[in-house]
Design an enzyme around this catalytic site. Sequence first.
Site, PDB file in Angstrom:
ATOM      1  N   GLU A  41       0.880  -1.179   0.000  1.00 51.49           N
ATOM      2  CA  GLU A  41       0.000   0.000   0.000  1.00 51.49           C
ATOM      3  C   GLU A  41       0.909   1.218   0.000  1.00 51.49           C
ATOM      4  O   GLU A  41       1.599   1.494   0.973  1.00 51.49           O
ATOM      5  CB  GLU A  41      -0.912   0.009   1.237  1.00 51.49           C
ATOM      6  N   ARG A  45       1.064  10.373   0.568  1.00 51.03           N
ATOM      7  CA  ARG A  45       1.400  11.414   1.547  1.00 51.03           C
ATOM      8  C   ARG A  45       2.678  12.125   1.165  1.00 51.03           C
ATOM      9  O   ARG A  45       3.145  12.992   1.894  1.00 51.03           O
ATOM     10  CB  ARG A  45       1.625  10.783   2.926  1.00 51.03           C
ATOM     11  N   THR A  69      -4.133   6.323   1.682  1.00 55.92           N
ATOM     12  CA  THR A  69      -4.336   7.741   2.029  1.00 55.92           C
ATOM     13  C   THR A  69      -4.927   8.512   0.843  1.00 55.92           C
ATOM     14  O   THR A  69      -4.519   9.630   0.538  1.00 55.92           O
ATOM     15  CB  THR A  69      -3.031   8.425   2.521  1.00 55.92           C
ATOM     16  N   LYS A 129     -11.734  -0.992   5.842  1.00 55.75           N
ATOM     17  CA  LYS A 129     -10.557  -0.983   6.705  1.00 55.75           C
ATOM     18  C   LYS A 129     -11.012  -0.534   8.092  1.00 55.75           C
ATOM     19  O   LYS A 129     -11.842   0.376   8.190  1.00 55.75           O
ATOM     20  CB  LYS A 129      -9.583   0.013   6.070  1.00 55.75           C
TER      21      LYS A 129
HETATM   22  C1  3PG Z   1      -1.199   4.642   8.539  1.00 53.44           C
HETATM   23  O1  3PG Z   1      -2.124   5.201   7.992  1.00 53.44           O
HETATM   24  O2  3PG Z   1      -0.151   5.214   8.847  1.00 53.44           O
HETATM   25  C2  3PG Z   1      -1.380   3.199   8.754  1.00 53.44           C
HETATM   26  O3  3PG Z   1      -2.544   2.981   9.407  1.00 53.44           O
HETATM   27  C3  3PG Z   1      -0.246   2.543   9.405  1.00 53.44           C
HETATM   28  O4  3PG Z   1      -0.379   2.565  10.755  1.00 53.44           O
HETATM   29  P1  3PG Z   1       0.814   1.969  11.611  1.00 53.44           P
HETATM   30  O5  3PG Z   1       1.976   2.881  11.409  1.00 53.44           O
HETATM   31  O6  3PG Z   1       0.314   1.998  13.029  1.00 53.44           O
HETATM   32  O7  3PG Z   1       1.066   0.572  11.116  1.00 53.44           O
END
Ligand code: 3PG
Length: 211
Positions: A41, A45, A69, A129
């Site tokens: 994924e 960002r 995101t 999710k």
């Molecule tokens: C995020 O959006 O950063 C993800 O949910 C990852 O979360 P994590 O860093 O707690 O695995």
Amino acid sequence: MVNCIETLKQIGIVPVIQIERAEDAKPLGETLKKAGLFAAEITFRTEAAAEALRIMASEVPELFVCAGTILTPEDAERAVAGGAKAIISPGTNPAVVRWCIEHDVPVIPGCATPSEVEWCMREGLNMVKLFPAEVVGGVSMLRALAGPYASMQFMPTGGISPDNVGAYLSLSNVAACGGSWIVPKAFLQEGQFDKVEALAREAVCLAKRYR
Ligand code: 3PG
């Protein structure tokens, strides 16, 4: 969407990746593939995210590369044009969900409440999710949601680590887990792909053990 859910179920753990340099995408994708972890994924960002996704999807086609995101239909469109196989958003974002449905693109929106799960069900989705998973109740929340929403599958993300991923993967309503621990930003910045490979191999073992 059925294929997307089945693919993610088989893989079990999806590395959530924040990538600053597009040129890291190919070696990172090859590292994940070498470790036997066939999903990624790429979070939108960073400036490099769209190009990194395009490179990983085209250079390492064995991977199920998703865009994360995704906050707008425009970003969803960019991600799909670059080869994203699914769109993931942190929240229940009606504009993104509807764009994906209209364009027949698998979408996994974030939900943190029963109301959001129900909204997604009304849109015809059967996988969402749970985000941020550990903050909103984690395993207990998923057990509670399994009662009223028996047909809904979840991809919990947020606060998941090798220590607690087994508890999530053991639940019948969890299709897969997402987590950033497999590709730490520092390892990526320093080009320590061997260390990423070790974490990815560990994730593959965990996914196999708890499935
Ligand atoms: C995020 O959006 O950063 C993800 O949910 C990852 O979360 P994590 O860093 O707690 O695995």
